[in-house]
Design a protein around this motif. Structure first.
Motif, PDB file in Angstrom:
ATOM      1  N   ASN A   3     126.913   7.083  16.826  1.00 55.76           N
ATOM      2  CA  ASN A   3     127.118   7.725  15.616  1.00 55.76           C
ATOM      3  C   ASN A   3     126.593   7.268  14.218  1.00 55.76           C
ATOM      4  OD1 ASN A   3     128.291  10.019  16.974  1.00 55.76           O
ATOM      5  ND2 ASN A   3     130.293   8.914  16.991  1.00 55.76           N
ATOM      6  N   ASN A   4     126.289   5.721  14.544  1.00 51.13           N
ATOM      7  CA  ASN A   4     126.087   4.898  13.272  1.00 51.13           C
ATOM      8  C   ASN A   4     124.563   5.145  12.892  1.00 51.13           C
ATOM      9  OD1 ASN A   4     128.482   3.596  12.832  1.00 51.13           O
ATOM     10  ND2 ASN A   4     128.062   2.250  14.625  1.00 51.13           N
ATOM     11  N   ARG A   5     124.345   6.325  12.466  1.00 54.98           N
ATOM     12  CA  ARG A   5     122.967   6.905  12.176  1.00 54.98           C
ATOM     13  C   ARG A   5     122.573   6.615  10.750  1.00 54.98           C
ATOM     14  NH1 ARG A   5     121.321  10.894  15.832  1.00 54.98           N
ATOM     15  NH2 ARG A   5     119.674  11.714  14.209  1.00 54.98           N
ATOM     16  N   LYS A   6     121.208   5.719  10.841  1.00 48.94           N
ATOM     17  CA  LYS A   6     120.685   5.234   9.474  1.00 48.94           C
ATOM     18  C   LYS A   6     119.808   6.496   8.992  1.00 48.94           C
ATOM     19  CE  LYS A   6     121.379   0.434  10.693  1.00 48.94           C
ATOM     20  NZ  LYS A   6     120.912  -1.020  10.738  1.00 48.94           N
ATOM     21  N   PRO A   7     119.908   6.702   7.543  1.00 49.12           N
ATOM     22  CA  PRO A   7     118.833   7.392   7.130  1.00 49.12           C
ATOM     23  C   PRO A   7     117.538   6.920   7.185  1.00 49.12           C
ATOM     24  CG  PRO A   7     119.881   6.478   5.381  1.00 49.12           C
ATOM     25  CD  PRO A   7     120.816   6.181   6.641  1.00 49.12           C
ATOM     26  N   TYR A   8     116.299   7.955   7.443  1.00 48.08           N
ATOM     27  CA  TYR A   8     115.018   7.396   7.389  1.00 48.08           C
ATOM     28  C   TYR A   8     114.623   6.796   6.047  1.00 48.08           C
ATOM     29  CZ  TYR A   8     114.397   9.232  11.837  1.00 48.08           C
ATOM     30  OH  TYR A   8     114.528   9.574  13.327  1.00 48.08           O
ATOM     31  N   PRO A   9     113.689   5.663   5.931  1.00 52.26           N
ATOM     32  CA  PRO A   9     113.019   5.599   4.577  1.00 52.26           C
ATOM     33  C   PRO A   9     112.637   6.736   3.916  1.00 52.26           C
ATOM     34  CG  PRO A   9     112.755   3.978   5.927  1.00 52.26           C
ATOM     35  CD  PRO A   9     113.025   5.154   7.038  1.00 52.26           C
ATOM     36  N   PRO A  10     112.417   6.841   2.491  1.00 51.01           N
ATOM     37  CA  PRO A  10     112.021   8.110   1.991  1.00 51.01           C
ATOM     38  C   PRO A  10     110.496   8.219   2.227  1.00 51.01           C
ATOM     39  CG  PRO A  10     113.129   6.889   0.274  1.00 51.01           C
ATOM     40  CD  PRO A  10     113.117   5.969   1.622  1.00 51.01           C
ATOM     41  N   ARG A  11     110.271   9.366   2.487  1.00 50.47           N
ATOM     42  CA  ARG A  11     108.895  10.029   2.852  1.00 50.47           C
ATOM     43  C   ARG A  11     108.164   9.179   4.224  1.00 50.47           C
ATOM     44  NH1 ARG A  11     109.404   9.641  -2.237  1.00 50.47           N
ATOM     45  NH2 ARG A  11     108.201   7.345  -2.447  1.00 50.47           N
ATOM     46  N   GLN A  12     109.225   8.883   5.025  1.00 47.72           N
ATOM     47  CA  GLN A  12     108.819   7.980   6.244  1.00 47.72           C
ATOM     48  C   GLN A  12     107.914   9.006   7.195  1.00 47.72           C
ATOM     49  OE1 GLN A  12     109.185   4.713   7.364  1.00 47.72           O
ATOM     50  NE2 GLN A  12     107.641   5.204   8.770  1.00 47.72           N
ATOM     51  N   VAL A  13     106.513   8.549   7.350  1.00 47.97           N
ATOM     52  CA  VAL A  13     105.723   9.450   8.105  1.00 47.97           C
ATOM     53  C   VAL A  13     105.259   8.515   9.204  1.00 47.97           C
ATOM     54  CG1 VAL A  13     103.651  10.760   8.146  1.00 47.97           C
ATOM     55  CG2 VAL A  13     105.101  10.955   6.282  1.00 47.97           C
ATOM     56  N   LEU A  14     105.377   8.988  10.448  1.00 49.03           N
ATOM     57  CA  LEU A  14     104.823   8.346  11.605  1.00 49.03           C
ATOM     58  C   LEU A  14     103.817   9.135  12.339  1.00 49.03           C
ATOM     59  CD1 LEU A  14     108.367   7.587  13.257  1.00 49.03           C
ATOM     60  CD2 LEU A  14     106.890   5.896  12.216  1.00 49.03           C
ATOM     61  N   ASP A  15     102.555   8.624  12.737  1.00 47.37           N
ATOM     62  CA  ASP A  15     101.631   9.126  13.482  1.00 47.37           C
ATOM     63  C   ASP A  15     102.094   9.545  14.735  1.00 47.37           C
ATOM     64  OD1 ASP A  15      99.842   9.074  11.494  1.00 47.37           O
ATOM     65  OD2 ASP A  15      99.086   6.870  12.078  1.00 47.37           O
ATOM     66  N   VAL A  16     102.680   8.783  15.403  1.00 48.04           N
ATOM     67  CA  VAL A  16     103.207   9.258  16.833  1.00 48.04           C
ATOM     68  C   VAL A  16     104.561   8.744  16.875  1.00 48.04           C
ATOM     69  CG1 VAL A  16     103.008   8.667  19.402  1.00 48.04           C
ATOM     70  CG2 VAL A  16     100.961   8.391  17.764  1.00 48.04           C
ATOM     71  N   VAL A  17     105.434   9.625  17.799  1.00 52.23           N
ATOM     72  CA  VAL A  17     106.849   9.321  18.280  1.00 52.23           C
ATOM     73  C   VAL A  17     106.892   9.447  19.574  1.00 52.23           C
ATOM     74  CG1 VAL A  17     109.232  10.211  18.142  1.00 52.23           C
ATOM     75  CG2 VAL A  17     108.021  10.364  16.008  1.00 52.23           C
ATOM     76  N   VAL A  18     107.148   8.432  20.317  1.00 50.46           N
ATOM     77  CA  VAL A  18     107.269   8.284  21.713  1.00 50.46           C
ATOM     78  C   VAL A  18     108.781   8.524  22.153  1.00 50.46           C
ATOM     79  CG1 VAL A  18     107.092   6.744  23.709  1.00 50.46           C
ATOM     80  CG2 VAL A  18     105.321   6.715  21.809  1.00 50.46           C
ATOM     81  N   VAL A  19     108.950   9.393  22.875  1.00 48.44           N
ATOM     82  CA  VAL A  19     110.331   9.659  23.546  1.00 48.44           C
ATOM     83  C   VAL A  19     110.411   9.177  24.875  1.00 48.44           C
ATOM     84  CG1 VAL A  19     112.044  11.710  23.863  1.00 48.44           C
ATOM     85  CG2 VAL A  19     110.171  11.686  22.063  1.00 48.44           C
ATOM     86  N   GLY A  20     111.337   8.061  25.302  1.00 49.97           N
ATOM     87  CA  GLY A  20     111.395   7.702  26.691  1.00 49.97           C
ATOM     88  C   GLY A  20     112.131   6.444  26.759  1.00 49.97           C
ATOM     89  N   GLU A  21     112.193   6.089  27.855  1.00 49.99           N
ATOM     90  CA  GLU A  21     113.264   4.887  28.187  1.00 49.99           C
ATOM     91  C   GLU A  21     112.671   3.646  27.903  1.00 49.99           C
ATOM     92  OE1 GLU A  21     110.491   5.365  31.937  1.00 49.99           O
ATOM     93  OE2 GLU A  21     111.399   6.586  30.808  1.00 49.99           O
ATOM     94  N   ALA A  22     113.510   2.785  27.319  1.00 49.03           N
ATOM     95  CA  ALA A  22     112.971   1.135  27.337  1.00 49.03           C
ATOM     96  C   ALA A  22     114.316   0.468  27.990  1.00 49.03           C
ATOM     97  CB  ALA A  22     113.327   0.919  25.970  1.00 49.03           C
ATOM     98  N   LEU A  23     113.653  -0.283  29.004  1.00 51.67           N
ATOM     99  CA  LEU A  23     114.589  -1.035  29.999  1.00 51.67           C
ATOM    100  C   LEU A  23     114.033  -2.396  30.306  1.00 51.67           C
ATOM    101  CD1 LEU A  23     112.572  -0.864  32.727  1.00 51.67           C
ATOM    102  CD2 LEU A  23     113.784   1.095  33.182  1.00 51.67           C
ATOM    103  N   THR A  24     114.865  -3.195  30.948  1.00 45.07           N
ATOM    104  CA  THR A  24     114.638  -4.544  31.269  1.00 45.07           C
ATOM    105  C   THR A  24     113.903  -4.592  32.719  1.00 45.07           C
ATOM    106  OG1 THR A  24     116.254  -5.122  29.795  1.00 45.07           O
ATOM    107  CG2 THR A  24     115.464  -7.099  31.435  1.00 45.07           C
ATOM    108  N   ASP A  25     112.895  -5.224  33.024  1.00 48.36           N
ATOM    109  CA  ASP A  25     112.379  -5.527  34.425  1.00 48.36           C
ATOM    110  C   ASP A  25     113.089  -6.875  34.738  1.00 48.36           C
ATOM    111  OD1 ASP A  25     111.082  -2.946  34.665  1.00 48.36           O
ATOM    112  OD2 ASP A  25     109.223  -3.788  33.576  1.00 48.36           O
ATOM    113  N   VAL A  26     113.548  -6.794  35.662  1.00 51.75           N
ATOM    114  CA  VAL A  26     114.155  -8.077  36.315  1.00 51.75           C
ATOM    115  C   VAL A  26     113.235  -8.481  37.565  1.00 51.75           C
ATOM    116  CG1 VAL A  26     116.139  -9.285  37.212  1.00 51.75           C
ATOM    117  CG2 VAL A  26     116.549  -7.587  35.411  1.00 51.75           C
TER     118      VAL A  26
END
Length: 318
Positions: A3-26
């Motif tokens: 719930n500790n959501r931070k606002p985006y910087p003003p006029r933040q524009v991203l070329d790509v948004v990737v949606v998916g897992e980040a994990l640790t390979d052991v």
């Protein structure tokens, strides 16, 4: 969820948004245990950032040391971690135990859920997803909802990166895959993915089937045999770039990152044969750089540009 959501910087524009897992390979061998940043979507985001693409990652990690290491790895390359990422009790892991004879046992401890995209974020040019995130509930439902919301505003790219040990039945996995293909512009899969999903079909027939489901471009990679890029109007075979192979870790994700770069930098819209040629050679060059060195080390923008300048343009149209 976080719930500790931070606002985006003003006029933040991203070329790509990737949606998916980040994990640790052991990785455990008789010589010891080592941990590495992992997760196919996170690898794609990392590869994009190294190629100079403004990239955000919508993911979930633990508020633990492994999550700290993942965030440092990603942000060090320039990836923007989107709000809500540190939402899990612990960071997911994929463990490979390697015996002295080289055989391996795999174990997964993966939890996947994700926050919705913050409405303050302007729509990116490309949204990419795939792998575990597109199949594992409850997060897979959120991924599908994000694609449904943005498909009219963005190019959607999808790489299923099949992990049978984490899927339900074959029929369920195939149904989920096809539902996301219907929402995607570009679908990329390996020959192993294609053969697992559609064992009854030749690779060319699988590409045609994917196009008939609604994708505009189907890409099937074939390791040292190159890759197939197909649209409803034409298809193009791109040979793999000949290079000494150290290992193939991360090659598919590097290919995907460079394919997205090609989509962003193509000279014109659509998928004319000349555009397919550019996309295929760009992606093949990135994969060749990655396999030429140990570990998942995708190329930088400068490395890829240099590789392309010395790469012969060999192709076959149909």
């Amino acid at each position: 969820m976080d719930n500790n959501r931070k606002p985006y910087p003003p006029r933040q524009v991203l070329d790509v948004v990737v949606v998916g897992e980040a994990l640790t390979d052991v990785v455990t061998t008789p010589e010891g245990t080592h941990e590495y940043p992992g997760g196919s979507p996170a690898n794609v985001a990392y590869g994009l950032a190294r190629l100079g693409v403004s990239t955000g990652l919508l993911t979930s990690m633990g508020a633990d040391r492994r999550g700290d290491a993942l965030e440092e790895h990603l942000t060090g390359a320039g990836v923007m971690i989107l709000p809500g990422a540190r939402s899990l009790g612990r960071t997911s892991t994929a463990t490979a135990t390697i015996a002295r004879d080289g055989s391996a046992d795999y174990a997964f401890d993966v939890t996947w859920d994700v926050e919705p995209l913050d409405p303050a974020l302007p729509p990116p040019k490309v949204v990419h997803t795939g792998s575990i995130a597109s199949f594992l509930i409850p997060g897979a439902g959120r991924v599908k909802a994000i694609l449904q919301e943005l498909r009219s505003e963005c190019t959607i790219t999808y790489d299923p990166n099949i992990r049978p040990a984490l899927l339900g039945t074959h029929a369920e996995a195939r149904r989920t895959f096809e539902e996301l293909v219907h929402l995607s512009t570009v679908v990329k899969l390996s020959d192993e993915d294609a053969e697992w999903l559609y064992p009854e079909k030749a690779l060319e027939d699988t590409a045609t089937y994917i196009l008939n489901l609604g994708a505009e471009l189907a890409v099937i990679t074939r390791g040292s045999s190159g890759s197939l890029l197909a649209t409803p109007a034409s298809s193009l075979t791109i040979p793999a770039v000949k290079t000494p192979v150290v290992d193939t870790i991360g090659a598919g994700d590097s290919y995907m990152s460079a394919l997205i770069l090609g989509l962003l930098t193509r000279a014109t819209a659509g998928f004319a044969p000349s555009i397919l040629d550019q996309l295929g050679h760009t992606a093949a060059a990135a994969a060749a750089i990655t396999v030429s060195r140990a570990g998942a080390r995708p190329p930088t923008e400068e490395e890829l540009r240099a590789k392309l300048q010395h790469q012969p343009q060999l192709h076959s149209y149909s």
